[in-house]
Design a protein around this motif. Structure first.
Motif, PDB file in Angstrom:
ATOM      1  N   UNK A 116       0.864  -1.177   0.000  1.00 42.90           N
ATOM      2  CA  UNK A 116       0.000   0.000   0.000  1.00 42.90           C
ATOM      3  C   UNK A 116       0.902   1.229   0.000  1.00 42.90           C
ATOM      4  N   UNK A 117       0.626   2.169  -0.892  1.00 46.12           N
ATOM      5  CA  UNK A 117       1.445   3.383  -1.019  1.00 46.12           C
ATOM      6  C   UNK A 117       0.511   4.582  -0.942  1.00 46.12           C
ATOM      7  N   UNK A 118       0.510   5.257   0.216  1.00 43.95           N
ATOM      8  CA  UNK A 118      -0.403   6.368   0.367  1.00 43.95           C
ATOM      9  C   UNK A 118      -0.245   7.065   1.698  1.00 43.95           C
ATOM     10  N   UNK A 119      -1.038   8.120   1.917  1.00 42.03           N
ATOM     11  CA  UNK A 119      -0.960   8.888   3.166  1.00 42.03           C
ATOM     12  C   UNK A 119      -1.595   8.157   4.337  1.00 42.03           C
ATOM     13  N   UNK A 120      -1.291   8.632   5.537  1.00 47.18           N
ATOM     14  CA  UNK A 120      -1.774   7.971   6.757  1.00 47.18           C
ATOM     15  C   UNK A 120      -3.290   7.928   6.844  1.00 47.18           C
ATOM     16  N   UNK A 121      -3.973   8.932   6.268  1.00 46.20           N
ATOM     17  CA  UNK A 121      -5.430   9.006   6.390  1.00 46.20           C
ATOM     18  C   UNK A 121      -6.160   8.173   5.339  1.00 46.20           C
ATOM     19  N   UNK A 122      -5.452   7.549   4.425  1.00 47.59           N
ATOM     20  CA  UNK A 122      -6.098   6.764   3.372  1.00 47.59           C
ATOM     21  C   UNK A 122      -6.803   5.534   3.922  1.00 47.59           C
ATOM     22  N   UNK A 123      -7.904   5.163   3.275  1.00 49.66           N
ATOM     23  CA  UNK A 123      -8.663   3.993   3.716  1.00 49.66           C
ATOM     24  C   UNK A 123      -7.800   2.738   3.726  1.00 49.66           C
ATOM     25  N   UNK A 124      -7.064   2.506   2.654  1.00 45.69           N
ATOM     26  CA  UNK A 124      -6.245   1.288   2.575  1.00 45.69           C
ATOM     27  C   UNK A 124      -5.137   1.298   3.623  1.00 45.69           C
ATOM     28  N   UNK A 125      -4.493   2.451   3.803  1.00 45.29           N
ATOM     29  CA  UNK A 125      -3.429   2.561   4.800  1.00 45.29           C
ATOM     30  C   UNK A 125      -3.958   2.256   6.197  1.00 45.29           C
ATOM     31  N   UNK A 126      -5.088   2.855   6.542  1.00 45.70           N
ATOM     32  CA  UNK A 126      -5.687   2.626   7.863  1.00 45.70           C
ATOM     33  C   UNK A 126      -6.065   1.160   8.044  1.00 45.70           C
ATOM     34  N   UNK A 127      -6.678   0.581   7.025  1.00 48.60           N
ATOM     35  CA  UNK A 127      -7.103  -0.811   7.118  1.00 48.60           C
ATOM     36  C   UNK A 127      -5.921  -1.738   7.351  1.00 48.60           C
ATOM     37  N   UNK A 128      -4.876  -1.595   6.555  1.00 47.50           N
ATOM     38  CA  UNK A 128      -3.736  -2.506   6.659  1.00 47.50           C
ATOM     39  C   UNK A 128      -3.034  -2.354   8.005  1.00 47.50           C
ATOM     40  N   UNK A 129      -2.934  -1.137   8.500  1.00 50.83           N
ATOM     41  CA  UNK A 129      -2.284  -0.937   9.796  1.00 50.83           C
ATOM     42  C   UNK A 129      -3.141  -1.464  10.942  1.00 50.83           C
ATOM     43  N   UNK A 130      -4.431  -1.180  10.901  1.00 52.25           N
ATOM     44  CA  UNK A 130      -5.313  -1.614  11.988  1.00 52.25           C
ATOM     45  C   UNK A 130      -5.434  -3.133  12.051  1.00 52.25           C
ATOM     46  N   UNK A 131      -5.405  -3.789  10.896  1.00 51.86           N
ATOM     47  CA  UNK A 131      -5.565  -5.246  10.857  1.00 51.86           C
ATOM     48  C   UNK A 131      -4.233  -5.991  10.854  1.00 51.86           C
ATOM     49  N   UNK A 132      -3.133  -5.254  10.893  1.00 51.69           N
ATOM     50  CA  UNK A 132      -1.828  -5.901  10.913  1.00 51.69           C
ATOM     51  C   UNK A 132      -1.482  -6.604   9.610  1.00 51.69           C
ATOM     52  N   UNK A 133      -1.945  -6.061   8.484  1.00 53.51           N
ATOM     53  CA  UNK A 133      -1.687  -6.669   7.179  1.00 53.51           C
ATOM     54  C   UNK A 133      -0.438  -6.044   6.564  1.00 53.51           C
ATOM     55  N   UNK A 134       0.482  -6.835   6.052  1.00 54.63           N
ATOM     56  CA  UNK A 134       1.681  -6.287   5.411  1.00 54.63           C
ATOM     57  C   UNK A 134       1.384  -5.918   3.955  1.00 54.63           C
TER      58      UNK A 134
END
Length: 290
Positions: A222-240
């Motif tokens: 995922x390549x994007x800013x901290x507020x992006x939906x994908x960024x938030x999802x991957x960080x919150x769910x622990x997805x690499x």
């Protein structure tokens, strides 16, 4: 509709806010209640289309009235739900997209990075960064790294300009073919815009291409800013994995070429938990009283 035994009209709301009005009128004439599944920020869509601000505000006011009259408002992402609450004062329920994957195709590995889906202003800057980083790695390491896009070359060139020679852009003919391309790639690329003019859309829009990524990719970046939906999802769910600058993207590309990570079991476990038909059915039934 009036003769139907159904109690609730359920409608998907995309970029056209007028659908809200049509459903509310139809429900009123039929003597039914109505619920929405909102999948896009329809107000930002008006601004992007060049609508003058007075008309945008009138649309927002009308939308607020109709949304507040809904029995339920479902949103495709937490970010969109937060935005609807902030802008229109409505409480929402996140309803994840449902996706049932096929088995992962057994494919030989290719030094290929794949990007699936359309190419527009939300993705072009990220794809250009990917091209530049890939070109540097090709020059410094000698790796025959390629980038695979899944739109016709003419469409890609219209949005991105002349494509580098290591970029292949052609549609996948079948869903099975697309799954094979994703499964054989070094990683699947999921970019979003860093431009603050698109902040609302990046913070609310769920990238549907991520379903195929989660189902079939060895690895996802995922390549994007901290507020992006994908960024938030991957960080919150622990997805690499998530990166947020060209230098981080380059480091991630080097590490992938060195180790070829295999994260598919992590992704598919999350997909089954959050995006199965059973999970979507439970969310709907629990909230609609079915």
């Amino acid at each position: 509709v009036r003769k139907s035994s159904a109690d609730i009209l359920f409608s998907f709301i995309g970029a056209d806010y007028r659908t809200l009005m049509r459903i509310a009128r139809l429900a009123s004439q039929a003597g039914k209640s109505y619920s929405f599944f909102v999948v896009d920020d329809f107000i930002s869509a008006l601004r992007i289309a060049g609508t003058n601000e007075d008309a945008v505000q009138r649309a927002a006011d009308r939308s607020r009235t109709v949304l507040r009259g809904a029995k339920h408002v479902f949103a495709i992402s937490d970010g969109l739900g937060e935005y609807l609450h902030e802008q229109f004062g409505v409480s929402t329920i996140t309803l994840n997209l449902a996706f049932e994957p096929e088995p992962i195709p057994i494919q030989p590995k290719k030094k290929q990075i794949i990007y699936v889906g359309s190419i527009n202003f939300l993705y072009t800057a990220g794809l250009r960064d990917l091209f530049q980083v890939a070109e540097r790695i090709r020059q410094t390491s000698g790796d025959d790294l390629t980038v695979r896009l899944t739109v016709a070359a003419a469409l890609a060139a219209r949005e991105l300009g002349v494509l580098p020679p290591f970029v292949v852009s052609t549609p996948a003919e079948t869903s099975e073919g697309l799954a094979r391309e994703i499964a054989s790639s070094l990683f699947a690329f999921l970019p979003s815009s860093f431009d603050l003019r698109e902040k609302v859309m990046v913070a609310t829009s769920f990238p549907s291409k991520s379903m195929e990524y989660l189902a079939y990719a060895r690895s996802i970046v995922v390549y994007g800013p901290d507020y992006g939906v994908a960024t938030r999802l991957f960080r919150e769910k622990g997805l690499p994995s998530v990166v947020s600058s060209p230098s981080e993207l380059e480091d991630k590309m080097h590490s992938h070429l060195a180790s070829w990570p295999q994260n598919s079991s992590i992704y598919r476990s999350y997909l089954a938990e959050a995006h199965s038909l059973a999970a979507a059915r439970k969310t709907l039934c629990d909230n609609l009283g079915l």
